[in-house]
Scaffold this motif. Structure first.
Motif, PDB file in Angstrom:
ATOM      1  N   ARG A  77      33.210  79.446  53.323  1.00 58.66           N
ATOM      2  CA  ARG A  77      33.146  78.007  53.517  1.00 58.66           C
ATOM      3  C   ARG A  77      34.085  77.283  52.562  1.00 58.66           C
ATOM      4  O   ARG A  77      34.153  77.607  51.373  1.00 58.66           O
ATOM      5  CB  ARG A  77      31.721  77.502  53.313  1.00 58.66           C
ATOM      6  N   ILE A  78      34.775  76.316  53.109  1.00 55.68           N
ATOM      7  CA  ILE A  78      35.641  75.469  52.289  1.00 55.68           C
ATOM      8  C   ILE A  78      34.769  74.404  51.621  1.00 55.68           C
ATOM      9  O   ILE A  78      33.887  73.832  52.264  1.00 55.68           O
ATOM     10  CB  ILE A  78      36.722  74.806  53.157  1.00 55.68           C
ATOM     11  N   SER A 126      41.293  70.514  45.704  1.00 53.46           N
ATOM     12  CA  SER A 126      42.267  71.510  45.250  1.00 53.46           C
ATOM     13  C   SER A 126      41.826  72.920  45.635  1.00 53.46           C
ATOM     14  O   SER A 126      42.648  73.754  46.035  1.00 53.46           O
ATOM     15  CB  SER A 126      42.451  71.409  43.733  1.00 53.46           C
ATOM     16  N   VAL A 127      40.527  73.188  45.507  1.00 58.25           N
ATOM     17  CA  VAL A 127      40.009  74.493  45.920  1.00 58.25           C
ATOM     18  C   VAL A 127      40.236  74.687  47.414  1.00 58.25           C
ATOM     19  O   VAL A 127      40.660  75.758  47.871  1.00 58.25           O
ATOM     20  CB  VAL A 127      38.506  74.617  45.581  1.00 58.25           C
ATOM     21  N   ARG A 162      54.819  75.087  54.714  1.00 57.20           N
ATOM     22  CA  ARG A 162      55.291  76.429  54.362  1.00 57.20           C
ATOM     23  C   ARG A 162      55.205  76.646  52.850  1.00 57.20           C
ATOM     24  O   ARG A 162      54.735  77.696  52.395  1.00 57.20           O
ATOM     25  CB  ARG A 162      56.732  76.602  54.841  1.00 57.20           C
ATOM     26  N   ARG A 163      55.629  75.665  52.092  1.00 59.89           N
ATOM     27  CA  ARG A 163      55.603  75.779  50.638  1.00 59.89           C
ATOM     28  C   ARG A 163      54.173  75.885  50.120  1.00 59.89           C
ATOM     29  O   ARG A 163      53.869  76.725  49.257  1.00 59.89           O
ATOM     30  CB  ARG A 163      56.313  74.572  50.024  1.00 59.89           C
ATOM     31  N   ASN A 164      53.278  75.054  50.638  1.00 63.41           N
ATOM     32  CA  ASN A 164      51.886  75.067  50.176  1.00 63.41           C
ATOM     33  C   ASN A 164      51.170  76.352  50.575  1.00 63.41           C
ATOM     34  O   ASN A 164      50.387  76.902  49.797  1.00 63.41           O
ATOM     35  CB  ASN A 164      51.146  73.850  50.732  1.00 63.41           C
ATOM     36  N   TYR A 165      51.425  76.832  51.791  1.00 65.40           N
ATOM     37  CA  TYR A 165      50.803  78.081  52.236  1.00 65.40           C
ATOM     38  C   TYR A 165      51.282  79.257  51.388  1.00 65.40           C
ATOM     39  O   TYR A 165      50.488  80.118  51.004  1.00 65.40           O
ATOM     40  CB  TYR A 165      51.127  78.335  53.708  1.00 65.40           C
ATOM     41  N   ALA A 188      41.842  77.178  52.394  1.00 67.80           N
ATOM     42  CA  ALA A 188      42.168  76.926  53.800  1.00 67.80           C
ATOM     43  C   ALA A 188      43.329  77.793  54.303  1.00 67.80           C
ATOM     44  O   ALA A 188      43.248  78.357  55.405  1.00 67.80           O
ATOM     45  CB  ALA A 188      42.461  75.445  54.022  1.00 67.80           C
ATOM     46  N   PRO A 189      44.429  77.945  53.531  1.00 70.40           N
ATOM     47  CA  PRO A 189      45.499  78.831  54.003  1.00 70.40           C
ATOM     48  C   PRO A 189      45.052  80.282  54.164  1.00 70.40           C
ATOM     49  O   PRO A 189      45.536  80.982  55.058  1.00 70.40           O
ATOM     50  CB  PRO A 189      46.568  78.703  52.909  1.00 70.40           C
TER      51      PRO A 189
END
Length: 321
Positions: free
Chosen positions: A125-126, A93-94, A43-46, A99-100
């Motif tokens: 694309r990731i 890191s990118v 949750r925090r990262n998103y 991704a979120p």
């Protein structure tokens, strides 16, 4: 006076009270986090990723975003504009920022959700991430030295090391263990730990070896000062950062020529399990990997440790050596 429960809930979770066009970006973020990010770390990262993207948009609403804005954001991250020092972010890191966004727009554009007309992140694309964890493990002797150092420090520290390397827990999962999370199986021949602080809010069951269970009991009873610990007793009431320091300092004290982290012990768990004959599915279930592909990464390390082509050639030419 009658209570309007629907309105009360809507103050924090306004799911169905107005048309999608009336939702503010912050409301959409909170709905997404409630639906798709159960674990606190996730949750925090998103939220961090979505909030950073919203700042980049400079007032452009989420629903008006096209793939161009997301591609521009990826350039912003990869070319160094994100940092004051103009230093590009690493691919990992990118990916943690992109991704979120892909999950967010996939969720919001689902026909059952209908917050967005389309998914602008579908073709984004990731960045490819180089797997750097192949050597992030300890050998059997290094594990022994580390555990011996932790054992001399305290039962708590010894259990921290054992839990990480025997059970393959993430450090956040270790910090969340409560006494009530341990349960015997139907025949009472084994004890299982219910890991309820896993990624994506999922739970899993991890089998506890007999000797480890005996030490857990001793630790819990000492903490509680009673033979019957409270079900809500937290076994390791310290922060993930403190656990990281404990493992790092123990590595230094033990003379290991590496700088181990709690996650190294998780990698060690997977590698040793596969080397000793555990199946990919067993390791996947223990570690809580959502996809078997993640677990398969450890096979490369395992195959390197087994007999390689030069060994076979040496066997053939041994009489000439």
């Amino acid at each position: 006076m009658a209570i309007n429960y629907l309105s009360a809930v809507a103050q924090q979770y306004p799911f169905h009270l107005s048309s999608a066009q009336e939702y503010q970006d912050e409301q959409i973020i909170q709905m997404f986090l409630t639906a798709c990010a159960k674990a606190p770390n996730t949750r925090r990262n998103y939220y961090r990723a979505l909030e950073q993207f919203r700042q980049f948009l400079s007032g452009v609403p989420f629903r008006e975003v096209s793939w161009r804005e997301i591609e521009a954001y990826k350039i912003y991250l990869t070319k160094g504009f994100y940092r004051d020092a103009q230093k590009p972010l690493a691919p990992a890191s990118v990916a943690a920022f992109i991704a979120p966004l892909k999950s967010f727009y996939k969720w919001g554009s689902d026909r059952g959700i209908g917050l967005f007309d389309h998914n602008p992140a579908q073709n984004i694309r990731i960045p490819a991430i180089v797997v750097t964890s192949r050597r992030h493990y300890l050998t059997r002797n290094e594990v022994g030295k580390l555990l011996e150092t932790l054992r001399r420090q305290s039962l708590r520290n010894y259990l921290i090391g054992l839990s990480l390397v025997l059970l393959g827990l993430r450090v956040s999962e270790l910090c969340g263990i409560k006494w009530k999370d341990f349960n015997a199986d139907l025949l009472e021949t084994s004890v299982w730990l219910t890991v309820s602080h896993a990624k994506r809010g999922k739970t899993r069951e991890v089998k506890i070896p007999h000797d480890l269970w005996r030490m857990y009991q001793e630790h819990a009873r000492k903490l509680a000062g009673s033979p019957e610990p409270d079900p809500e007793l937290v076994l390791f009431a310290i922060t993930p950062r403190q656990i990281e320091r404990i493992i790092k300092q123990a590595g230094t004290t033990s003379g290991i020529q590496k700088q181990p982290t709690p996650h190294w012990l998780r990698h060690t768990n997977a590698t040793l399990a596969l080397l000793q004959g555990a199946s990919l599915q067993q390791v996947q279930e223990t570690l809580g990997h959502a996809h078997i592909n993640t677990t398969q990464r450890y096979l490369h390390t395992v195959e390197q440790m087994k007999k390689a082509a030069p060994d076979y050639v040496q066997d053939c030419l041994m009489e000439f050596m």
